[in-house]
Design a protein around this motif. Structure first.
Motif, short mmCIF file in Angstrom:
data_model
loop_
_atom_site.label_atom_id
_atom_site.label_comp_id
_atom_site.label_asym_id
_atom_site.label_seq_id
_atom_site.Cartn_x
_atom_site.Cartn_y
_atom_site.Cartn_z
N THR A 116 1.42 -1.67 -0.33
CA THR A 116 0.02 0.23 -0.13
C THR A 116 0.46 1.32 -0.35
N ALA A 117 0.89 2.13 -0.95
CA ALA A 117 1.40 3.16 -1.10
C ALA A 117 1.24 4.50 0.13
N PRO A 118 2.00 4.89 0.43
CA PRO A 118 2.18 6.14 2.02
C PRO A 118 0.61 6.95 2.05
N ARG A 119 0.25 7.44 2.79
CA ARG A 119 -1.25 8.09 2.67
C ARG A 119 -0.42 9.64 3.07
N ILE A 120 0.05 10.54 2.10
CA ILE A 120 0.84 12.07 2.97
C ILE A 120 -0.32 13.16 2.94
#
Length: 242
Positions: free
Chosen positions: A2-6
């Motif tokens: 999962t891509a990091p949530r920024i």
């Protein structure tokens, strides 16, 4: 993976993209008034401009106050505001300077709606304006908002309550029924003198509580700072469909 949530940063306050520059006053701000937080269906940021009382802004042309309004607008933008509006239609005088100073969208005056509303009317009909002080609304105010100088107008100066409380600060409480009667009387006077008026724009940001009564009394559409700012905000946070 999962891509990091920024989450983007850079503001002091989030979720309130509209900043409102308020005059310094102590009269009651009832629901519908621009300065009542419950008026708005979205969060807003308020900033009182000290020394900018209604009499100074309306009757004295806001002389000497531009630097204070610019500083307050910049403060709101620094806090997180993405657009700026003001608490008095007479501040159309500062439209260009405020927009240049803060580099975000600025809508200083309900009067800016006049050209829009005019475009909706049938041939032969005109927009009329009700203002808190007809004698004080000059060609410079109208020019800054893009309003024709010969726009039909009526004021509330001769009323029993609205002008006395808001502009002259003769007392801090207000008889709402008498205030409404002042607005309705001004509207009836306007359409009696100018039957070609097919819609009305309320200059004063304290008049929206009485817009429905006015529309019923004169049988015309009525536009005010509430109609303008809800439109303005819709562009800042467009509704997602689907």
């Amino acid at each position: 993976m999962t891509a990091p949530r920024i989450a983007p940063g850079g503001k002091a306050i989030y979720g309130a993209p509209l900043g409102i520059l308020m005059l310094e006053a102590r009269f009651p701000r009832i629901p519908g008034d621009m300065g009542n937080g419950t008026t708005w269906p979205f969060p807003v940021l308020f900033r009182v401009v000290r020394g900018a009382d209604p009499e100074r802004v309306v009757l004295q042309g806001a002389r000497g106050l531009l630097p204070d309004f610019i500083a307050a607008a910049r403060d709101l933008v620094d806090l997180g505001a993405e657009a700026i509006t003001t608490n008095c239609g007479f501040l159309s005088l500062f439209q260009r300077e405020l927009a240049e100073a803060v580099n975000v969208p600025v809508a200083t005056s309900s009067l800016m709606q006049v050209p829009w509303v005019q475009a909706t009317l049938p041939p032969g009909q005109r927009v009329g304006v009700i203002t808190v002080s007809r004698a004080s609304l000059t060609a410079a105010h109208l020019d800054a908002a893009g309003v024709p100088r010969d726009v039909p107008m009526a004021g509330t100066e001769t009323g029993r309550e609205f002008f006395r409380v808001l502009i002259k600060a003769e007392k801090t409480d207000m008889d709402i029924a008498l205030a409404e009667a002042d607005i309705v009387a001004a509207g009836r006077d306007l359409v009696a003198r100018h039957p070609e008026v097919g819609a009305i724009v309320l200059e004063c940001t304290n008049m929206p509580p009485y817009a429905a009564a006015l529309a019923e009394a004169v049988g015309r559409p009525v536009y005010d700072i509430y109609s303008m700012i809800t439109w303005f905000h819709a562009g800042l946070r467009p509704r997602r469909f689907g």
